[in-house]
Design an enzyme around this catalytic site. Structure first.
Site, PDB file in Angstrom:
ATOM      1  N   HIS A 180      -2.588 -16.478   7.534  1.00 49.10           N
ATOM      2  CA  HIS A 180      -1.708 -15.386   7.950  1.00 49.10           C
ATOM      3  C   HIS A 180      -2.443 -14.316   8.745  1.00 49.10           C
ATOM      4  O   HIS A 180      -2.082 -13.147   8.717  1.00 49.10           O
ATOM      5  CB  HIS A 180      -1.018 -14.781   6.729  1.00 49.10           C
ATOM      6  CG  HIS A 180      -0.177 -15.781   5.989  1.00 49.10           C
ATOM      7  ND1 HIS A 180       0.982 -16.311   6.520  1.00 49.10           N
ATOM      8  CD2 HIS A 180      -0.342 -16.380   4.790  1.00 49.10           C
ATOM      9  CE1 HIS A 180       1.494 -17.178   5.665  1.00 49.10           C
ATOM     10  NE2 HIS A 180       0.715 -17.250   4.610  1.00 49.10           N
ATOM     11  N   ARG A 230       3.373 -11.470   4.374  1.00 46.93           N
ATOM     12  CA  ARG A 230       4.823 -11.299   4.521  1.00 46.93           C
ATOM     13  C   ARG A 230       5.266 -10.746   5.879  1.00 46.93           C
ATOM     14  O   ARG A 230       6.461 -10.583   6.123  1.00 46.93           O
ATOM     15  CB  ARG A 230       5.351 -10.425   3.376  1.00 46.93           C
ATOM     16  CG  ARG A 230       5.269 -11.166   2.050  1.00 46.93           C
ATOM     17  CD  ARG A 230       5.742 -10.323   0.896  1.00 46.93           C
ATOM     18  NE  ARG A 230       7.171 -10.092   0.926  1.00 46.93           N
ATOM     19  CZ  ARG A 230       7.802  -9.315   0.061  1.00 46.93           C
ATOM     20  NH1 ARG A 230       7.134  -8.693  -0.882  1.00 46.93           N
ATOM     21  NH2 ARG A 230       9.097  -9.154   0.136  1.00 46.93           N
ATOM     22  N   PRO A 288       0.792  -1.206   0.000  1.00 47.16           N
ATOM     23  CA  PRO A 288       0.000   0.000   0.000  1.00 47.16           C
ATOM     24  C   PRO A 288       0.829   1.264   0.000  1.00 47.16           C
ATOM     25  O   PRO A 288       1.752   1.408   0.787  1.00 47.16           O
ATOM     26  CB  PRO A 288      -0.741  -0.111   1.318  1.00 47.16           C
ATOM     27  CG  PRO A 288       0.138  -0.935   2.184  1.00 47.16           C
ATOM     28  CD  PRO A 288       1.188  -1.540   1.356  1.00 47.16           C
ATOM     29  N   GLU A 289       0.468   2.135  -0.875  1.00 47.10           N
ATOM     30  CA  GLU A 289       1.000   3.485  -0.811  1.00 47.10           C
ATOM     31  C   GLU A 289      -0.157   4.362  -0.321  1.00 47.10           C
ATOM     32  O   GLU A 289      -1.195   3.838   0.087  1.00 47.10           O
ATOM     33  CB  GLU A 289       1.505   3.916  -2.198  1.00 47.10           C
ATOM     34  CG  GLU A 289       2.563   2.951  -2.737  1.00 47.10           C
ATOM     35  CD  GLU A 289       3.147   3.351  -4.084  1.00 47.10           C
ATOM     36  OE1 GLU A 289       3.388   4.547  -4.289  1.00 47.10           O
ATOM     37  OE2 GLU A 289       3.367   2.462  -4.913  1.00 47.10           O
TER      38      GLU A 289
END
Length: 269
Positions: A93, A112, A2-3
DNA sequence: AACAAGACCTGTAAGC
DNA sequence: TGCTTACAGGTCTTGT
């Protein structure tokens, strides 16, 4: 993942969907993230009222009546609403969930594990916040400001605009796009950037971020809004992950700061 | 002080 | 069909 536009999209969606503003409980499922989730968080936020939810750079901030929850999505962090009935269904996750008084549940999933969550009493002094640069969509971020930051610096301009201590919110995709729109090579050293180029670049950054927010952000693969919907800005990318520039020349891809940097050898100088 | 490289993780896709 | 390698919306930490 995400930006700024993606984080903005998520924050807006949370604000739209939240009815109850009181946290019933906070459950840690897997504390291993960029920093281990503090075991104090559940008791610190229990029964606390959410006063506001907003964005600072790429951080999502929940302002509670006793402090702040600070969330970063890293590369693959996803927040989604789940029903009570699904609350016990654990995804591979999943890391934590925030249960609200109205039985709605926000669940955080991060493949991640580059994301993070902190609780702090004083947001401005927090180590993840205190050194951040101005918001790119604010008046403070202008050509004079950028030119000043460029002065005497040897780093590539792309690295500078992605540095969150210079200006927040710009990540790899939008850095590539804004530089392309400004006709500036990503590897151009900051000290050679003119005031005119700073002006073009500032305008391009603001433009591309605003445009992307309107499209709900960019989904390359992982990014999803709360309801699972992707962002639609990918179709509008002009240089990132592209093969051929609109001028007909093959798009170059070089590494800068370890990141893929797409540009056109002809259109960008 | 400034910059580059390394580190943290997992999943996917391409290459052999 | 495997096995190996490279790469992915980030950024803090370490080393020069």
């Amino acid at each position: 993942m995400p930006e700024l536009p993606e984080v903005e999209t998520v924050v807006k969606a949370i604000n739209r969907s939240l009815e109850s503003m009181t946290i019933k409980r906070f459950i840690i499922i897997n504390s291993k993230l960029r920093w281990d989730i503090s075991s104090n968080i559940p008791k610190l936020v229990k029964n606390r009222k959410i006063e506001n939810i907003y964005r600072r750079g790429k951080h999502i901030i929940f302002k509670l009546d006793n402090g702040y929850i600070l969330i970063h999505l890293g590369m693959t962090g996803i927040i989604k609403f789940i029903d009570t009935i699904d609350a016990k269904n654990r995804g591979k996750h999943d890391h934590y969930q925030i249960e609200l008084k109205d039985n709605k549940i926000l669940k955080y999933n991060d493949v991640r594990k580059f994301g993070s969550i902190h609780w702090t009493e004083n947001i401005h002094d927090h180590f993840l916040i205190q050194n951040l640069g101005p918001e790119p969509l604010s008046k403070e971020f202008d050509s004079i400001f950028l030119k000043d930051k460029c002065r005497n610096r040897n780093v590539a301009i792309k690295n500078l605009i992605m540095n969150q201590n210079i200006v927040v919110g710009v990540g790899n995709i939008y850095a590539c796009e804004a530089l392309y729109m400004s006709s500036i090579r990503p590897d151009k050293k900051c000290k050679y950037i003119t005031l005119k180029q700073c002006d073009d670049l500032v305008k391009s950054i603001k433009f591309v971020l605003k445009k992307s927010i309107k499209s709900g952000g960019t989904t390359l693969k992982d990014f999803k809004n709360l309801d699972g919907a992707p962002g639609y800005f990918k179709q509008k990318l002009m240089i990132y992950d592209c093969k051929i520039c609109k001028c007909g020349v093959e798009v170059k891809n070089i590494k800068l700061g370890g990141r893929s940097s797409f540009y056109c050898n002809v259109c960008q100088k």
